[in-house]
Design a protein around this motif. Structure first.
Motif: not given
Length: 168
Positions: A62, A68, A70, A80, A89, A93, A99, A109
Protein backbone atom coordinates in the motif's frame (compact mmCIF):
# COMPACT_ATOMS: atom_id res chain seq x y z
CA UNK A 1 3.67 12.97 -9.74
CA UNK A 2 1.60 10.39 -7.92
CA UNK A 3 1.64 6.60 -8.12
CA UNK A 4 -1.89 5.37 -8.79
CA UNK A 5 -2.99 1.76 -8.39
CA UNK A 6 -6.06 0.50 -10.25
CA UNK A 7 -7.47 -2.63 -8.56
CA UNK A 8 -9.05 -4.64 -11.34
CA UNK A 9 -10.66 -7.96 -12.19
CA UNK A 10 -12.63 -8.94 -15.28
CA UNK A 11 -16.19 -7.71 -15.73
CA UNK A 12 -15.56 -4.10 -14.68
CA UNK A 13 -17.66 -1.25 -16.06
CA UNK A 14 -15.58 -0.26 -19.10
CA UNK A 15 -15.80 3.54 -18.80
CA UNK A 16 -15.25 3.49 -15.02
CA UNK A 17 -11.80 2.05 -15.70
CA UNK A 18 -10.93 3.71 -18.99
CA UNK A 19 -11.84 7.30 -18.18
CA UNK A 20 -10.12 7.59 -14.76
CA UNK A 21 -7.11 5.61 -16.08
CA UNK A 22 -6.74 7.91 -19.08
CA UNK A 23 -7.23 11.01 -16.91
CA UNK A 24 -4.53 9.95 -14.43
CA UNK A 25 -2.07 9.28 -17.26
CA UNK A 26 -2.92 12.57 -19.00
CA UNK A 27 -2.25 14.39 -15.71
CA UNK A 28 1.21 12.83 -15.63
CA UNK A 29 0.60 10.35 -12.83
CA UNK A 30 2.17 6.88 -12.94
CA UNK A 31 -0.53 4.20 -13.19
CA UNK A 32 -0.39 0.47 -12.61
CA UNK A 33 -3.09 -2.15 -13.10
CA UNK A 34 -3.09 -4.63 -10.21
CA UNK A 35 -5.06 -7.86 -10.47
CA UNK A 36 -5.40 -11.07 -8.55
CA UNK A 37 -2.68 -12.50 -10.80
CA UNK A 38 0.01 -10.80 -12.91
CA UNK A 39 -0.26 -10.89 -16.70
CA UNK A 40 -3.98 -11.63 -16.90
CA UNK A 41 -6.04 -9.97 -19.63
CA UNK A 42 -8.96 -8.25 -17.93
CA UNK A 43 -11.92 -7.34 -20.12
CA UNK A 44 -14.69 -4.90 -19.36
CA UNK A 45 -18.25 -6.17 -19.28
CA UNK A 46 -19.19 -4.19 -22.39
CA UNK A 47 -16.15 -5.36 -24.36
CA UNK A 48 -14.90 -1.85 -25.16
CA UNK A 49 -11.91 -1.95 -22.80
CA UNK A 50 -9.22 -4.48 -21.95
CA UNK A 51 -6.18 -4.17 -19.69
CA UNK A 52 -3.48 -6.62 -18.66
CA UNK A 53 -2.66 -6.80 -14.97
CA UNK A 54 0.90 -5.51 -14.59
CA UNK A 55 1.29 -6.77 -11.02
CA UNK A 56 -0.50 -9.26 -8.81
CA UNK A 57 -1.95 -8.18 -5.49
CA UNK A 58 0.70 -10.31 -3.75
CA UNK A 59 3.44 -8.13 -5.30
CA UNK A 60 2.22 -4.73 -4.09
CA UNK A 61 2.43 -2.76 -0.86
CA UNK A 62 0.00 0.00 0.00
CA UNK A 63 2.71 2.51 0.88
CA UNK A 64 4.01 2.38 -2.71
CA UNK A 65 0.92 4.30 -3.87
CA UNK A 66 -0.68 7.68 -3.44
CA UNK A 67 -4.11 6.51 -4.61
CA UNK A 68 -6.06 3.29 -5.10
CA UNK A 69 -8.91 3.39 -7.61
CA UNK A 70 -11.57 0.67 -7.74
CA UNK A 71 -13.80 0.71 -10.85
CA UNK A 72 -17.29 -0.78 -10.60
CA UNK A 73 -19.17 -3.44 -12.50
CA UNK A 74 -18.81 -7.03 -11.31
CA UNK A 75 -15.03 -6.76 -10.75
CA UNK A 76 -15.28 -5.58 -7.11
CA UNK A 77 -17.16 -8.77 -6.20
CA UNK A 78 -14.23 -10.84 -7.52
CA UNK A 79 -11.71 -8.62 -5.73
CA UNK A 80 -13.38 -8.49 -2.32
CA UNK A 81 -13.13 -12.24 -1.76
CA UNK A 82 -9.33 -11.98 -1.88
CA UNK A 83 -7.86 -11.60 1.61
CA UNK A 84 -4.81 -9.92 0.03
CA UNK A 85 -6.96 -7.28 -1.69
CA UNK A 86 -8.89 -6.59 1.51
CA UNK A 87 -5.67 -6.27 3.55
CA UNK A 88 -4.11 -4.00 0.89
CA UNK A 89 -7.11 -1.64 1.03
CA UNK A 90 -7.12 -1.68 4.86
CA UNK A 91 -3.43 -0.76 4.92
CA UNK A 92 -3.92 1.98 2.32
CA UNK A 93 -6.69 3.44 4.45
CA UNK A 94 -4.63 3.26 7.65
CA UNK A 95 -1.89 5.21 5.85
CA UNK A 96 -4.29 7.88 4.63
CA UNK A 97 -3.84 6.96 0.96
CA UNK A 98 -6.64 8.11 -1.35
CA UNK A 99 -9.10 5.27 -1.95
CA UNK A 100 -11.62 5.95 -4.70
CA UNK A 101 -14.46 3.62 -5.64
CA UNK A 102 -17.23 4.12 -8.16
CA UNK A 103 -20.44 2.15 -8.66
CA UNK A 104 -19.80 -1.28 -7.06
CA UNK A 105 -16.22 -0.26 -6.11
CA UNK A 106 -17.24 0.41 -2.48
CA UNK A 107 -17.90 -3.34 -2.09
CA UNK A 108 -14.14 -3.74 -1.61
CA UNK A 109 -14.19 -0.93 0.97
CA UNK A 110 -17.04 -2.71 2.79
CA UNK A 111 -15.01 -5.92 2.98
CA UNK A 112 -12.01 -3.92 4.22
CA UNK A 113 -14.27 -2.43 6.91
CA UNK A 114 -13.27 1.17 6.19
CA UNK A 115 -16.69 2.78 5.64
CA UNK A 116 -17.91 2.84 9.25
CA UNK A 117 -18.79 6.43 10.13
CA UNK A 118 -17.85 7.68 6.65
CA UNK A 119 -20.02 9.74 4.29
CA UNK A 120 -20.25 7.67 1.10
CA UNK A 121 -22.22 6.92 -2.02
CA UNK A 122 -22.40 4.02 -4.47
CA UNK A 123 -24.51 2.36 -7.11
CA UNK A 124 -28.04 2.19 -5.69
CA UNK A 125 -27.97 -1.62 -5.85
CA UNK A 126 -25.44 -1.75 -3.01
CA UNK A 127 -26.80 1.24 -1.06
CA UNK A 128 -28.06 -1.00 1.76
CA UNK A 129 -24.70 -2.79 1.94
CA UNK A 130 -22.94 0.57 2.27
CA UNK A 131 -25.36 1.61 5.03
CA UNK A 132 -24.98 -1.74 6.80
CA UNK A 133 -21.20 -1.20 6.76
CA UNK A 134 -21.82 1.87 8.94
CA UNK A 135 -21.55 4.55 6.26
CA UNK A 136 -23.78 7.59 6.01
CA UNK A 137 -25.17 7.06 2.48
CA UNK A 138 -25.54 10.22 0.40
CA UNK A 139 -27.20 10.12 -3.03
CA UNK A 140 -24.72 12.51 -4.70
CA UNK A 141 -22.54 12.30 -7.81
CA UNK A 142 -19.39 12.27 -5.69
CA UNK A 143 -18.75 12.16 -1.96
CA UNK A 144 -15.36 12.95 -0.43
CA UNK A 145 -14.78 12.07 3.21
CA UNK A 146 -11.16 12.30 4.29
CA UNK A 147 -9.16 10.02 2.00
CA UNK A 148 -12.23 8.17 0.67
CA UNK A 149 -13.88 9.21 -2.60
CA UNK A 150 -17.03 7.50 -3.87
CA UNK A 151 -19.36 7.93 -6.85
CA UNK A 152 -22.50 6.22 -8.14
CA UNK A 153 -22.48 5.52 -11.88
CA UNK A 154 -20.67 6.26 -15.18
CA UNK A 155 -22.53 9.58 -15.48
CA UNK A 156 -20.71 10.70 -12.31
CA UNK A 157 -17.23 10.00 -13.74
CA UNK A 158 -16.31 13.67 -14.44
CA UNK A 159 -16.89 14.65 -10.79
CA UNK A 160 -15.22 11.42 -9.55
CA UNK A 161 -12.11 12.04 -11.66
CA UNK A 162 -11.97 15.73 -10.69
CA UNK A 163 -11.98 14.90 -6.97
CA UNK A 164 -9.26 12.24 -7.36
CA UNK A 165 -7.08 14.72 -9.23
CA UNK A 166 -7.77 17.36 -6.57
CA UNK A 167 -6.56 14.98 -3.84
CA UNK A 168 -3.40 14.10 -5.78
Amino acid sequence: MANVCFLLAGGYEDSEMKNPYDAMNEAGHKTVVVGLEKGTELKGKKGTAAYTSELSISEVKADDYDAVIIPGGSAPEALRVSDEVVEFVKQAHEQGIVIAGICHGPQVMISADILNGVNSTSYIGIRDDVKNAGANFLDQEVVVDGNIITSRTPKDEPAFIKEILNKL
